[in-house]
Motif scaffolding. Structure first.
Motif, PDB file in Angstrom:
ATOM      1  N   LEU A 199      33.710  77.150  96.577  1.00 22.24           N
ATOM      2  CA  LEU A 199      32.481  77.029  95.806  1.00 22.24           C
ATOM      3  C   LEU A 199      32.678  77.660  94.438  1.00 22.24           C
ATOM      4  N   LEU A 200      32.394  76.889  93.393  1.00 16.17           N
ATOM      5  CA  LEU A 200      32.379  77.390  92.025  1.00 16.17           C
ATOM      6  C   LEU A 200      30.928  77.537  91.584  1.00 16.17           C
ATOM      7  N   VAL A 201      30.564  78.709  91.111  1.00 17.00           N
ATOM      8  CA  VAL A 201      29.198  78.965  90.648  1.00 17.00           C
ATOM      9  C   VAL A 201      29.203  78.864  89.124  1.00 17.00           C
ATOM     10  N   GLY A 202      28.535  77.822  88.609  1.00 15.72           N
ATOM     11  CA  GLY A 202      28.583  77.506  87.188  1.00 15.72           C
ATOM     12  C   GLY A 202      29.246  76.156  86.994  1.00 15.72           C
ATOM     13  N   THR A 203      28.756  75.380  86.012  1.00 15.70           N
ATOM     14  CA  THR A 203      29.297  74.032  85.811  1.00 15.70           C
ATOM     15  C   THR A 203      29.667  73.792  84.350  1.00 15.70           C
ATOM     16  N   GLY A 204      30.089  74.843  83.642  1.00 17.34           N
ATOM     17  CA  GLY A 204      30.496  74.703  82.254  1.00 17.34           C
ATOM     18  C   GLY A 204      31.985  74.484  82.109  1.00 17.34           C
ATOM     19  N   LEU A 205      32.523  74.846  80.948  1.00 18.33           N
ATOM     20  CA  LEU A 205      33.935  74.592  80.669  1.00 18.33           C
ATOM     21  C   LEU A 205      34.861  75.388  81.584  1.00 18.33           C
ATOM     22  N   THR A 206      34.455  76.604  81.982  1.00 11.99           N
ATOM     23  CA  THR A 206      35.293  77.345  82.929  1.00 11.99           C
ATOM     24  C   THR A 206      35.412  76.584  84.235  1.00 11.99           C
ATOM     25  N   MET A 207      34.312  76.019  84.694  1.00  9.94           N
ATOM     26  CA  MET A 207      34.348  75.235  85.936  1.00  9.94           C
ATOM     27  C   MET A 207      35.320  74.076  85.820  1.00  9.94           C
ATOM     28  N   THR A 208      35.321  73.367  84.688  1.00  8.82           N
ATOM     29  CA  THR A 208      36.209  72.202  84.572  1.00  8.82           C
ATOM     30  C   THR A 208      37.670  72.606  84.733  1.00  8.82           C
ATOM     31  N   ASP A 209      38.041  73.737  84.139  1.00  4.04           N
ATOM     32  CA  ASP A 209      39.433  74.183  84.260  1.00  4.04           C
ATOM     33  C   ASP A 209      39.761  74.636  85.676  1.00  4.04           C
ATOM     34  N   ILE A 210      38.892  75.468  86.252  1.00  4.70           N
ATOM     35  CA  ILE A 210      39.174  76.003  87.587  1.00  4.70           C
ATOM     36  C   ILE A 210      39.152  74.883  88.625  1.00  4.70           C
ATOM     37  N   ALA A 211      38.251  73.930  88.482  1.00  4.96           N
ATOM     38  CA  ALA A 211      38.207  72.814  89.426  1.00  4.96           C
ATOM     39  C   ALA A 211      39.509  72.031  89.390  1.00  4.96           C
TER      40      ALA A 211
END
Length: 471
Positions: free
Chosen positions: A197-209
């Motif tokens: 689960l990633l909490v947050g859907t910004g640019l950090t999420m795109t990289d970590i996903a």
């Protein structure tokens, strides 16, 4: 040259902001013929990387075209030329390249400034500043190791603050709950075969996903709005400046102006992006025109929608994320985390809408905390405690004068401290990207050199401003 003739400037933080500031100080000292020692202080082993550019994953791309990232605005092809030589192939100004290259570029940029500085000298210290004392002769910085340094001036270039635990609904202790995904080896705690689960859907999420996605795993991403950054286009049209905004004295008027401007650009040019990009040079002025109440309303009601249009995904990142979503390897929804309970195999999650998930790990992708009151940095706390600094508007960063000098707490004399980048958020809002940071670095070098020259009493600083503006 006698040792005693050198003025010492301490730059605390060796990421992009600190590296650019150190380079500008050395260049200005050489051109102004002013003896200056620049000490760049940061415990990190590398220079120029900070959090943003330390990643080694080639899927993590710069979200700005390479042609806009020169360390020197008067040499717009400096980065692309450097990278073309490094990679052995031509890199165009419109390309989105791996972030890891940019940290190496900044480090090399500083090395060139050190080599070309006839009057300045440079030292890199791998220390963490934890305390300070200010007197008439400057500042004594205290290191975590017990050592200290006396400096005539200090520049805070601390970058984005580290995430704490405020993103969680309640205190939780588990190695499977990862508050800082950019900490070295942080993602090693994610079990290889489990969902995440990633909490947050910004640019950090795109990289970590993109780092964590793989067959057989679902990377779940949730945020209050469920909005993801818009994508850059591969051939962007020229930016279009906004109409006159003299009547935008409050938030409703500003909203109307931005929406009209975007609609006109979309109708005439088929794209809203030139309108948003055209606002960039005016964003700080527009922010400063708003009342404190309107700024609070913007943060509460408009921030997320603005961010997803202003801070966009590189085309390659957007394509890869879309493919992962289509294949079911990434799921992005609106949602709010209400409970996280560690289990022997991971973390049991409860969302506000009643959904329940069991995942191997939970990763914070909400971004850096904005309020300086939430800072855990001992140096920031010492500055506030001493009165040498005060919180910025709405508690965002630190309060600064136009040249980046810190505003002291009421009743305290001016102190020789400057800052740039994220710590100027409350005053400028648009302050964390390279085009803004490189201008701020030059402004700080001008101000610091003038102060150092005045203290030297030899008139060397008379041409500092002209020297820097011509470089």
């Amino acid at each position: 040259m006698a040792e005693a003739t050198y003025s010492t400037v301490a730059v605390v933080g060796a990421g992009a902001a600190g590296t650019l500031t150190a380079a500008r100080l050395l260049e200005a000292a050489a051109l102004a013929r002013l003896p200056l020692e620049v000490q760049l202080i940061d415990p990190a082993p590398a220079t120029g990387q900070g959090t943003a550019y330390a990643t080694t994953d080639p899927r993590h791309l710069l979200n700005v075209p390479a042609g806009r990232l020169s360390a020197r605005p008067d040499r717009p092809d400096d980065f692309t030329s450097w990278l073309s030589r490094k990679l052995g192939k031509q890199v165009g100004p419109g390309e989105f390249v791996a972030r890891c290259h940019y940290g190496h570029y900044l480090s090399d940029h500083l090395a060139r400034a050190v080599e070309g500085s006839a009057f300045g000298r440079f030292r890199r210290r791998h220390e963490r500043v934890v305390d300070l004392a200010v007197d008439d002769d400057g500042t004594q910085l205290v290191f975590a190791t017990g050592g200290s340094l006396r400096a005539r001036a200090v520049v805070l270039a601390l970058g984005q603050p580290r995430s704490g635990s405020g993103w969680l609904p309640h205190p939780v202790s588990s190695p499977r709950i990862i508050s800082d995904p950019w900490h070295p080896a942080a993602l090693d705690a994610v079990p290889p075969e489990s969902d995440v689960l990633l909490v947050g859907t910004g640019l950090t999420m795109t990289d970590i996903a993109l780092t964590l996605t793989r067959p057989g795993r679902v990377v779940h991403a949730v945020s209050r709005h469920g909005l993801v950054p818009q994508r850059h286009v591969r051939q962007p049209p020229p930016t279009i400046p906004p109409p006159p905004y003299g009547e935008c004295a409050d938030l409703p008027a500003l909203r109307r102006m931005v929406l009209r401007h975007a609609a006109v650009c979309r109708r005439l040019h088929g794209d809203w992006r030139p309108a948003i990009d055209g606002l960039r040079s005016s964003t700080s002025l527009l922010w400063q025109r708003l009342s404190p109440d309107d700024r609070r309303r913007f943060l509460a009601e408009d921030l997320r929608r603005w961010e997803v249009h202003r801070h966009r995904m590189p085309p390659g990142t957007a394509d890869a994320l879309a493919a992962a979503c289509t294949e079911g390897r990434v799921s992005i929804t609106s949602g709010r985390l209400t409970q996280a309970t560690p289990t022997p195999g991971g973390v049991q999650i409860r969302l506000a809408d009643g959904r329940s998930l069991h995942v191997g790990a939970v990763v914070n992708c909400t971004g850096a905390p904005r309020s300086v009151h939430d800072s855990t940095d001992p140096f920031i706390r010492a500055l506030l405690r001493s009165g040498a600094a005060r919180p910025g508007p709405l508690g965002l960063g630190l309060d600064t004068a136009p040249d980046g000098r810190l505003v002291t707490r009421d009743g305290h004399p001016p102190a020789p401290f400057w800052t740039l980048g994220a710590l100027r958020l409350g005053n400028l809002w648009e302050t964390t990207a390279i085009p803004e940071i490189r201008v701020q670095a030059t402004d700080i070098a001008t101000s610091v050199l003038s102060m150092a020259a005045a203290h030297a009493g030899d008139g060397a600083g008379a041409g500092v401003g002209g020297v820097l503006s011509s470089t």
